[in-house]
Design a protein around this motif. Structure first.
Motif, PDB file in Angstrom:
ATOM      1  N   GLU A 430       0.823  -1.209   0.000  1.00  0.00           N
ATOM      2  CA  GLU A 430       0.000   0.000   0.000  1.00  0.00           C
ATOM      3  C   GLU A 430       0.858   1.262   0.000  1.00  0.00           C
ATOM      4  OE1 GLU A 430      -2.992   0.026   2.990  1.00  0.00           O
ATOM      5  OE2 GLU A 430      -3.948  -1.806   2.287  1.00  0.00           O
ATOM      6  N   SER A 431       1.894   1.291   0.852  1.00  0.00           N
ATOM      7  CA  SER A 431       2.734   2.491   0.919  1.00  0.00           C
ATOM      8  C   SER A 431       3.506   2.694  -0.381  1.00  0.00           C
ATOM      9  CB  SER A 431       3.697   2.405   2.101  1.00  0.00           C
ATOM     10  OG  SER A 431       4.547   1.276   1.979  1.00  0.00           O
ATOM     11  N   LEU A 432       3.976   1.607  -1.002  1.00  0.00           N
ATOM     12  CA  LEU A 432       4.694   1.717  -2.274  1.00  0.00           C
ATOM     13  C   LEU A 432       3.774   2.201  -3.390  1.00  0.00           C
ATOM     14  CD1 LEU A 432       7.044  -1.415  -2.445  1.00  0.00           C
ATOM     15  CD2 LEU A 432       7.721   0.970  -2.467  1.00  0.00           C
ATOM     16  N   LEU A 433       2.558   1.674  -3.422  1.00  0.00           N
ATOM     17  CA  LEU A 433       1.607   2.065  -4.460  1.00  0.00           C
ATOM     18  C   LEU A 433       1.170   3.520  -4.278  1.00  0.00           C
ATOM     19  CD1 LEU A 433       0.284   0.873  -6.940  1.00  0.00           C
ATOM     20  CD2 LEU A 433      -1.626   0.133  -5.532  1.00  0.00           C
ATOM     21  N   PHE A 435       3.033   5.855  -2.945  1.00  0.00           N
ATOM     22  CA  PHE A 435       4.184   6.646  -3.369  1.00  0.00           C
ATOM     23  C   PHE A 435       4.267   6.718  -4.890  1.00  0.00           C
ATOM     24  CE2 PHE A 435       8.762   6.710  -4.534  1.00  0.00           C
ATOM     25  CZ  PHE A 435       9.078   7.975  -4.061  1.00  0.00           C
ATOM     26  N   ALA A 436       4.054   5.576  -5.548  1.00  0.00           N
ATOM     27  CA  ALA A 436       4.092   5.539  -7.014  1.00  0.00           C
ATOM     28  C   ALA A 436       3.011   6.434  -7.613  1.00  0.00           C
ATOM     29  CB  ALA A 436       3.921   4.102  -7.505  1.00  0.00           C
ATOM     30  N   THR A 437       1.825   6.443  -7.010  1.00  0.00           N
ATOM     31  CA  THR A 437       0.722   7.273  -7.503  1.00  0.00           C
ATOM     32  C   THR A 437       1.055   8.753  -7.391  1.00  0.00           C
ATOM     33  OG1 THR A 437      -0.862   5.574  -6.799  1.00  0.00           O
ATOM     34  CG2 THR A 437      -1.744   7.757  -7.257  1.00  0.00           C
ATOM     35  N   LEU A 438       1.724   9.140  -6.307  1.00  0.00           N
ATOM     36  CA  LEU A 438       2.054  10.547  -6.092  1.00  0.00           C
ATOM     37  C   LEU A 438       3.127  11.052  -7.051  1.00  0.00           C
ATOM     38  CD1 LEU A 438       2.074  10.773  -2.183  1.00  0.00           C
ATOM     39  CD2 LEU A 438       0.289  11.529  -3.736  1.00  0.00           C
ATOM     40  N   ILE A 439       4.105  10.211  -7.393  1.00  0.00           N
ATOM     41  CA  ILE A 439       5.212  10.691  -8.230  1.00  0.00           C
ATOM     42  C   ILE A 439       4.979  10.458  -9.716  1.00  0.00           C
ATOM     43  CG2 ILE A 439       6.869  10.302  -6.362  1.00  0.00           C
ATOM     44  CD1 ILE A 439       7.960   7.923  -8.024  1.00  0.00           C
ATOM     45  N   LYS A 440       3.989   9.662 -10.078  1.00  0.00           N
ATOM     46  CA  LYS A 440       3.767   9.336 -11.496  1.00  0.00           C
ATOM     47  C   LYS A 440       3.294  10.563 -12.263  1.00  0.00           C
ATOM     48  CE  LYS A 440       1.270   6.054 -14.462  1.00  0.00           C
ATOM     49  NZ  LYS A 440       0.413   6.968 -15.238  1.00  0.00           N
ATOM     50  N   SER A 441       3.819  10.742 -13.459  1.00  0.00           N
ATOM     51  CA  SER A 441       3.430  11.871 -14.299  1.00  0.00           C
ATOM     52  C   SER A 441       1.951  11.791 -14.650  1.00  0.00           C
ATOM     53  CB  SER A 441       4.260  11.879 -15.591  1.00  0.00           C
ATOM     54  OG  SER A 441       3.731  12.799 -16.514  1.00  0.00           O
ATOM     55  N   LYS A 476      -7.285  -4.328  -6.181  1.00  0.00           N
ATOM     56  CA  LYS A 476      -8.436  -3.806  -5.433  1.00  0.00           C
ATOM     57  C   LYS A 476      -8.065  -2.523  -4.711  1.00  0.00           C
ATOM     58  CE  LYS A 476     -11.836  -5.180  -1.924  1.00  0.00           C
ATOM     59  NZ  LYS A 476     -12.252  -6.247  -0.989  1.00  0.00           N
ATOM     60  N   TYR A 477      -6.875  -2.494  -4.111  1.00  0.00           N
ATOM     61  CA  TYR A 477      -6.439  -1.285  -3.411  1.00  0.00           C
ATOM     62  C   TYR A 477      -6.223  -0.140  -4.396  1.00  0.00           C
ATOM     63  CZ  TYR A 477      -3.656   1.886  -0.564  1.00  0.00           C
ATOM     64  OH  TYR A 477      -3.199   2.999   0.086  1.00  0.00           O
ATOM     65  N   ALA A 478      -5.624  -0.450  -5.548  1.00  0.00           N
ATOM     66  CA  ALA A 478      -5.342   0.584  -6.548  1.00  0.00           C
ATOM     67  C   ALA A 478      -6.621   1.207  -7.086  1.00  0.00           C
ATOM     68  CB  ALA A 478      -4.529  -0.005  -7.699  1.00  0.00           C
ATOM     69  N   GLY A 480      -9.133   2.032  -5.527  1.00  0.00           N
ATOM     70  CA  GLY A 480      -9.642   3.044  -4.601  1.00  0.00           C
ATOM     71  C   GLY A 480      -9.226   4.448  -4.976  1.00  0.00           C
ATOM     72  N   SER A 481      -8.063   4.576  -5.616  1.00  0.00           N
ATOM     73  CA  SER A 481      -7.598   5.895  -6.049  1.00  0.00           C
ATOM     74  C   SER A 481      -7.668   6.034  -7.566  1.00  0.00           C
ATOM     75  CB  SER A 481      -6.152   6.128  -5.590  1.00  0.00           C
ATOM     76  OG  SER A 481      -5.303   5.131  -6.108  1.00  0.00           O
ATOM     77  N   GLU A 482      -8.351   5.100  -8.205  1.00  0.00           N
ATOM     78  CA  GLU A 482      -8.471   5.067  -9.663  1.00  0.00           C
ATOM     79  C   GLU A 482      -7.090   5.043 -10.314  1.00  0.00           C
ATOM     80  OE1 GLU A 482     -11.074   7.952 -11.385  1.00  0.00           O
ATOM     81  OE2 GLU A 482     -12.846   7.137 -10.404  1.00  0.00           O
ATOM     82  N   THR A 483      -6.150   4.392  -9.638  1.00  0.00           N
ATOM     83  CA  THR A 483      -4.819   4.208 -10.209  1.00  0.00           C
ATOM     84  C   THR A 483      -4.850   2.991 -11.122  1.00  0.00           C
ATOM     85  OG1 THR A 483      -3.795   5.124  -8.218  1.00  0.00           O
ATOM     86  CG2 THR A 483      -2.388   3.825  -9.676  1.00  0.00           C
ATOM     87  N   GLU A 484      -4.519   3.215 -12.374  1.00  0.00           N
ATOM     88  CA  GLU A 484      -4.534   2.105 -13.324  1.00  0.00           C
ATOM     89  C   GLU A 484      -3.260   1.286 -13.151  1.00  0.00           C
ATOM     90  OE1 GLU A 484      -5.183   1.303 -18.115  1.00  0.00           O
ATOM     91  OE2 GLU A 484      -5.076   3.345 -17.324  1.00  0.00           O
ATOM     92  N   VAL A 485      -3.420  -0.014 -12.950  1.00  0.00           N
ATOM     93  CA  VAL A 485      -2.262  -0.887 -12.752  1.00  0.00           C
ATOM     94  C   VAL A 485      -2.299  -2.044 -13.746  1.00  0.00           C
ATOM     95  CG1 VAL A 485      -1.912  -0.338 -10.318  1.00  0.00           C
ATOM     96  CG2 VAL A 485      -3.480  -2.154 -10.936  1.00  0.00           C
ATOM     97  N   ASN A 486      -1.114  -2.489 -14.110  1.00  0.00           N
ATOM     98  CA  ASN A 486      -0.963  -3.642 -14.984  1.00  0.00           C
ATOM     99  C   ASN A 486      -0.305  -4.756 -14.182  1.00  0.00           C
ATOM    100  OD1 ASN A 486      -0.588  -5.372 -17.220  1.00  0.00           O
ATOM    101  ND2 ASN A 486       1.452  -4.506 -17.580  1.00  0.00           N
TER     102      ASN A 486
END
Length: 710
Positions: A430-433, A435-441, A476-478, A480-486
């Motif tokens: 969760e913390s890594l995801l 962080f990735a969401t915050l720094i992603k362009s 499922k966690y991703a 929640g923030s509408e972060t698209e993950v592969n």
């Protein structure tokens, strides 16, 4: 039997509707279909919902009448609008251009009131209170056209920044004037009123900015895993603030707006919590409010005589003209170009959320009449269309003038950005995801690749199935923030090789790892996984240890050893740090030498970054404990290291993760290894797990004969 069914149906569909289930279903259908249908004819969604309310309201088809349930949802929607207005303000942009923003805010507030009051009082014939309220409505603006400047890549232009900053002043000043007008309308405007207002307002601000943020920080830290509880807590703060504002003799919308400002730094714009706040508000509460506004509007008033049309036309012309004059004076004072003036006018001329809030309060207290309410709806429709067209035309001119946020090559890199997130421990996921969401362009359409590598042994198939189940929880966690993950699960003889291969397959710009765990005896002999990943990859690599929510950090302290600015991926790493700072609305403290300071300053100037950046000179890099003087509690430590053989590498960087973890055990920390030129590696036998033994022997011999570079 058939007759009784027919009677039940006819009773259920009696107009106005009384069945709560049917009423709710009708409103949901309107919320769903209205924007879709009206978007085709270029009518803004906010107008579509208001027109729908007109159609189904008592003055239209009379399908619905005002009820306690509609009033409740309408009030929630009104508070939600003002809360989001405070929450979405970019405090970094305001801080960067605060002096110009304050001056523009004064102009775009004072000029519309200065023009609007005489028109309302002398031309339209309204009394003093009504004239002040209507003219203060002219002073507000909603950044409806902001997505246009963002799409053209000029969101960091100074003209855009001061317009956004000016919103803080105009909205706050108008809401204070609103409180005074309400007090005057009730005959309370005496010395006692001003004394009570001053004291109660001061106590209210003390609670909202002194106590609420501290309680929110404590809550987010103690209840970290309960994401639903975070949303309920934020909603509770909004309504508590609205209630406090009423107790203080202010309007509840002032409380909601101040709640947004108070929680602004604690809710990053790209976070899952922000996504939930906006999603629920835009899906249910705000549309309910807009529909309820339409239900009050009586279109027939416009047809009764020329007065209503004259009022609507006058309000619209004054609103547009006064905002243009404010933009023109701003251009003269700051020496902006005509296209920048048009950008300022376009962004500040749209009237929507705050305008509706002010007018609805005035209508409720019977300070203004139906003509003004109906005229305001016309004003909103016209100004939203004019603002969008003006901003688009001006944005094209700014782009043609070459005044964009970044060079085309940099923007293309951002659009193609790929991040890989290898997951070994679900506890860190969760913390890594986050962080990735915050720094992603925000320009990149590519999802974040979440990777699991399974050892190729006799249990490979079972482990692969188990890994895919674990990835489902990540997805499922991703969501929640509408972060698209592969999701990617693969088998490899060596974990590091699997990560390296997957990163090359997706052409990753960055790999995000959890902080390396304490190695066992075997790992010490053959080399640690993170070290192997470093040796086998060329891309930017982030090792993250985030043991508490990032919103609780007060600063980002970036340690840049000498010559780190010469690394190939240095600019990319700085861009990610800057983005993280903007999301968290906290300053950055660079600890570096003079040369690195010049490189970072040049990067900030080139990219027009609004982040608050400070510098501390430091020249002793072989003892990490010497950095303690620059680091405080609640600082996020970012250390930019280097792979062995790179220009900024030092022998003291060997085992840097272990050293940082030992010295700064209480701090959240991120260790960054900037990218290097593709194909360069000290180890020609990277896939052989025993190769690190040879590297360690070589390093030991090298340390005996080579002095550390300063």
């Amino acid at each position: 039997m058939a007759k009784s069914i027919f009677d039940q149906l006819s009773h259920a569909f009696e107009i106005p509707l009384s069945n709560p289930v049917l009423i709710f279903a009708l409103i949901l259908f309107i919320i769903l279909l209205s924007p879709i249908l009206l978007r085709r004819i270029k009518i803004p969604g906010i107008i579509g919902l208001i027109l729908s309310g007109v159609a189904i309201g008592p003055h239209g088809l009379n399908l619905l009448e005002k009820s306690s349930a509609v009033d409740l949802f309408s009030t929630i929607g009104l508070l939600y609008i003002m809360f989001i207005a405070g929450l979405e303000l970019d405090m970094n942009e305001f801080r960067k251009t605060r002096h110009k923003s304050l001056l523009f805010g004064f102009l775009t507030f004072a000029i519309p009131i200065g023009i609007g009051y005489p028109v309302c009082y002398y031309v339209l014939g309204y009394d003093m209170l009504a004239s002040i309220m209507i003219s203060s409505m002219f002073a507000t603006h909603t950044l409806v056209a902001y997505p246009v400047v963002n799409s053209y890549g000029i969101s960091k232009n100074e003209a855009v920044a001061i317009t956004i900053g000016g919103t803080i002043l105009t909205d706050t000043a108008v809401l204070i004037i609103l409180a005074v007008i309400i007090g005057a309308s009730q005959g309370q405007l005496d010395q006692q009123f001003w004394l009570t207002l001053g004291i109660s307002f001061a106590i209210f601000l003390l609670i909202m900015f002194g106590i609420v943020p501290r309680v929110a920080k404590w809550f987010f830290q103690k209840v970290e895993g309960e994401k639903t509880a975070h949303y309920i807590f934020v909603l509770s703060v909004v309504f508590f603030a609205a209630f406090l504002a009423e107790i203080a003799g202010l309007e509840h919308i002032i409380g909601a707006f101040v709640a947004g400002l108070a929680l602004n730094k604690l809710i990053p714009h790209s976070s899952a919590l922000m996504n939930r706040i906006e999603f629920i508000g835009n899906a249910i509460f705000i549309p309910f409010f807009l529909i309820s506004v339409g239900m009050i509007v009586d279109v027939s008033v416009l047809l009764n005589g020329p007065l209503a049309l004259i009022i609507a036309g006058t309000l619209t012309v004054v609103a547009i003209f006064s905002k243009w004059v404010a933009a023109w004076f701003t251009q003269l004072l700051f020496g902006y170009s005509s296209s920048q003036r048009q950008v300022i006018f376009g962004l500040s001329s749209a009237h929507a959320a705050a305008t509706l809030a002010v007018i609805m309060v005035g209508f409720r207290y019977e300070i203004i009449d139906e003509n003004v309410l109906n005229g305001t709806i016309v004003l909103i429709l016209v100004t939203c269309i004019v603002a969008t067209l003006a901003t688009e035309a001006a944005s094209k001119k700014v782009v043609l003038a070459g005044d964009q946020d970044a060079m085309p090559s940099e923007k293309n890199i951002a659009r193609e950005e790929q991040l890989v997130l290898p997951i070994a421990n679900l506890n860190n996921m969760e913390s890594l995801l986050d962080f990735a969401t915050l720094i992603k362009s925000k320009h990149s359409p590519h999802p974040i690749t979440v990777l699991t590598v399974v050892p190729n042994n006799e249990m490979a198939e079972q482990n692969l199935q188990r890994a895919r189940k674990n990835l489902d929880s990540t997805a499922k966690y991703a969501s929640g923030s509408e972060t698209e993950v592969n999701m990617m699960a693969t088998i490899d003889h060596n974990i590091a090789s699997g990560i390296s291969r997957a990163a090359r397959e997706v052409m990753a710009d960055g790999i995000l790892l959890g902080w390396p765990s304490r190695p066992g005896i075997i790992e010490k002999m053959v080399g640690e996984k993170t070290e192997s990943i470093l040796n086998q990859t060329d891309t930017n690599l982030f090792m993250c240890h985030v043991d508490k929510p990032l919103v609780l950090q007060k600063r980002i302290v970036v340690c840049c050893p000498p010559l780190s600015e010469s690394e190939l991926g240095f600019d990319y790493c700085v861009e990610k740090i800057m983005r993280l700072s903007q999301e968290l609305t906290i300053p950055i403290q660079f600890v570096c030498d003079v040369r690195t300071k010049q490189a970072v300053s040049l990067y900030i100037e080139r990219n027009k970054n609004s982040t608050r950046v400070l510098f501390t000179d430091h020249n002793e890099w072989d003892d990490l404990a010497t950095l303690r003087s620059a680091i405080k509690d609640n600082d996020l430590i970012v250390f930019i290291s280097a792979r062995q053989g790179e220009v900024s590498y030092r022998h003291s960087f060997d085992g840097i993760a272990k050293k940082l973890g030992k010295v700064y055990v209480q701090h959240s920390r991120i260790l960054i290894f900037p990218s290097r030129r593709a194909g360069y590696s000290l180890d020609e036998y990277e896939d052989v797990s025993a190769a690190p033994i040879l590297q360690r022997i070589g390093r030991g011999i090298g340390n005996m004969f080579t002095k550390d570079r300063r």
